[in-house]
Design a protein around this motif. Structure first.
Motif, PDB file in Angstrom:
ATOM      1  N   ILE A 144       0.853  -1.206   0.000  1.00  0.00           N
ATOM      2  CA  ILE A 144       0.000   0.000   0.000  1.00  0.00           C
ATOM      3  C   ILE A 144       0.889   1.257   0.000  1.00  0.00           C
ATOM      4  N   ALA A 145       1.911   1.233   0.851  1.00  0.00           N
ATOM      5  CA  ALA A 145       2.777   2.417   0.964  1.00  0.00           C
ATOM      6  C   ALA A 145       3.556   2.648  -0.326  1.00  0.00           C
ATOM      7  N   ARG A 174      -4.315   6.619   2.805  1.00  0.00           N
ATOM      8  CA  ARG A 174      -5.586   6.347   3.493  1.00  0.00           C
ATOM      9  C   ARG A 174      -6.612   5.783   2.519  1.00  0.00           C
ATOM     10  N   SER A 175      -6.663   6.375   1.328  1.00  0.00           N
ATOM     11  CA  SER A 175      -7.670   5.920   0.359  1.00  0.00           C
ATOM     12  C   SER A 175      -7.358   4.503  -0.122  1.00  0.00           C
ATOM     13  N   ARG A 176      -6.105   4.094   0.008  1.00  0.00           N
ATOM     14  CA  ARG A 176      -5.735   2.728  -0.411  1.00  0.00           C
ATOM     15  C   ARG A 176      -5.807   1.724   0.739  1.00  0.00           C
ATOM     16  N   GLY A 177      -6.236   2.190   1.921  1.00  0.00           N
ATOM     17  CA  GLY A 177      -6.462   1.226   3.009  1.00  0.00           C
ATOM     18  C   GLY A 177      -5.597   1.382   4.239  1.00  0.00           C
ATOM     19  N   ALA A 178      -4.683   2.362   4.258  1.00  0.00           N
ATOM     20  CA  ALA A 178      -3.845   2.542   5.456  1.00  0.00           C
ATOM     21  C   ALA A 178      -4.705   2.987   6.638  1.00  0.00           C
ATOM     22  N   TYR A 215       8.794   7.132   4.393  1.00  0.00           N
ATOM     23  CA  TYR A 215       7.359   7.099   4.695  1.00  0.00           C
ATOM     24  C   TYR A 215       6.976   5.687   5.112  1.00  0.00           C
ATOM     25  N   GLY A 216       5.872   5.603   5.826  1.00  0.00           N
ATOM     26  CA  GLY A 216       5.376   4.284   6.206  1.00  0.00           C
ATOM     27  C   GLY A 216       3.961   4.393   6.719  1.00  0.00           C
ATOM     28  N   ILE A 217       3.261   3.283   6.665  1.00  0.00           N
ATOM     29  CA  ILE A 217       1.876   3.278   7.148  1.00  0.00           C
ATOM     30  C   ILE A 217       1.733   2.290   8.308  1.00  0.00           C
ATOM     31  N   CYS A 223       3.561  -1.907  10.971  1.00  0.00           N
ATOM     32  CA  CYS A 223       4.148  -0.738  10.303  1.00  0.00           C
ATOM     33  C   CYS A 223       4.852  -1.118   9.005  1.00  0.00           C
ATOM     34  N   SER A 224       4.899  -0.163   8.100  1.00  0.00           N
ATOM     35  CA  SER A 224       5.797  -0.306   6.943  1.00  0.00           C
ATOM     36  C   SER A 224       6.832   0.797   7.015  1.00  0.00           C
ATOM     37  N   ASP A 225       7.943   0.605   6.312  1.00  0.00           N
ATOM     38  CA  ASP A 225       9.034   1.587   6.337  1.00  0.00           C
ATOM     39  C   ASP A 225       9.828   1.480   5.041  1.00  0.00           C
TER      40      ASP A 225
END
Ligand code: GLY
Ligand code: MN
Ligand code: MN
Length: 357
Positions: A144-145, A174-178, A215-217, A223-225
């Protein structure tokens, strides 16, 4: 699965010689019980477990918590002391790194007969090897990120402000699901690229600059990074040279990673390469860190690391060169260690992306 995790946490009792485990770190409590709220204590004995929370979370805990009996408290530490007394514990293991001195002293006053033993190292190691379900979530978060970044980067033009781009990126994510951001985005253009943690600012992005996006969600609690550095317009010779130095250092480390290798050895692969190109003094931070429920978690990947890479660990590989007054480049992927080598969870290709100004 969560039940197995509490059983695994009981291993800390054997390792420390304690007869009770007190868990105060919410990330560990989430990992062990499934609870997603913001107020909880967990007490684990060899045969039982108690989950303590206040009235705001009793119903939620009833629905989420597995493997522990939910106890509602009105006075947090009094209730905790009562649970520990009722359990008849003489030695309690606890996370010294996640308790304030004030709370620790208060607990000790309430439980004068109980010996407290630090169990941080044992607790931290519970989460380092990810299971299949965690890996699936971590990869989805990373996808997603990465896809969001590619969408936003395609629209970057000179004159845009770093903080506006950060907001645009957050909206796309956010619109992609985060569910949220895993940290405040770093967007550092031009000379600001020399700031390894240069949060998106009011600076205007200009043609001819490199732009670092870190960036990360957060997605389903994980978490992503990832870090991508792009060029707005054809890069000059030095920009290209610095970029390719970081990229090769990162590629060498990602390709060298194997189960059984020491993390400080992995760090050295990237560090020595950057040093061999004459930029060693401009790479000050560690090569990476574990990623999971927390954006920065065990293990660290640095010259001071004392741990060994194991299959199923998820960690970042993020070398950088930061030159004051000039700018900088960082490239970061989050990888999972598999038996035959590391696999990237983050997906943005790391060949230099050159945007038309
Ligand atoms: N986002 C901070 C880091 O990459 O560690
Ligand atoms: Mn990062
Ligand atoms: Mn990182």
């Amino acid at each position: 699965m969560l039940h197995d995790r509490i059983s695994a946490a009981r291993g800390c009792l054997q390792k420390t010689g304690a007869d009770l485990l007190l868990v105060t770190n919410l990330s560990n409590i989430r990992y062990l019980t499934g609870f997603t709220g913001s107020e909880a204590l967990l007490v684990v004995s060899p045969s039982e477990a108690w989950f303590l929370t206040d009235s705001r979370y009793t119903s939620q805990a009833g629905a989420e918590v597995k493997g522990a009996q939910v106890v509602e408290f009105s006075v947090r530490l009094e209730s905790l002391a009562q649970v520990i007394k009722d359990a008849g514990a003489a030695k309690a293991a606890f996370e010294a790194g996640h308790l304030t001195v004030q709370t620790y002293q208060e607990i000790r006053q309430k439980l004068p007969g109980v010996e407290f033993i630090e169990a941080d190292a044992e607790m931290v190691s519970l989460r380092t090897v990810k299971d299949a379900q965690e890996l699936e979530i971590l990869e989805k978060a990373a996808v997603i990120a990465s896809e969001s970044l590619l969408e936003v980067v395609a629209g970057i033009k000179p004159g845009m402000v770093e903080s506006e781009v950060a907001w645009a990126l957050e909206k796309v994510m956010r619109s992609r699901g985060a569910d949220g951001k895993s940290f405040d985005f770093i967007i550092a253009s031009g000379e600001r690229g020399a700031l390894p943690h240069g949060k998106a600012s009011g600076k205007t992005i200009q043609a001819g600059e490199l732009i670092t996006f870190d960036y990360g969600i957060v997605y389903q609690g994980y978490c992503s990074d990832e870090t991508v550095t792009v060029a707005l317009g054809e890069p000059d010779g030095k920009q290209r040279e610095v970029y390719e130095t970081v990229r090769e250092a990162q590629r060498l480390a990602i390709e060298a990673a194997r189960p059984g290798m020491a993390f400080n050895e992995l760090d050295a692969i990237a560090r020595e390469y950057i040093g061999s190109k004459g930029y060693g003094q401009y790479f000050g931070h560690g090569l990476g860190h574990g990623v999971g429920i927390d954006i920065h978690e065990h293990p660290t990947v640095s010259p001071r690391s004392t741990h060994t890479i194991r299959e199923g660990m998820v960690f970042t590989v993020e070398p950088g060169i930061y030159i004051p007054g000039w700018g900088g480049v960082r490239i970061e992927d989050t990888v999972v260690m598999e038996s035959g080598g590391s696999r990237r969870l983050t997906k943005v290709p790391k060949e230099l992306i050159v945007l038309k100004p």
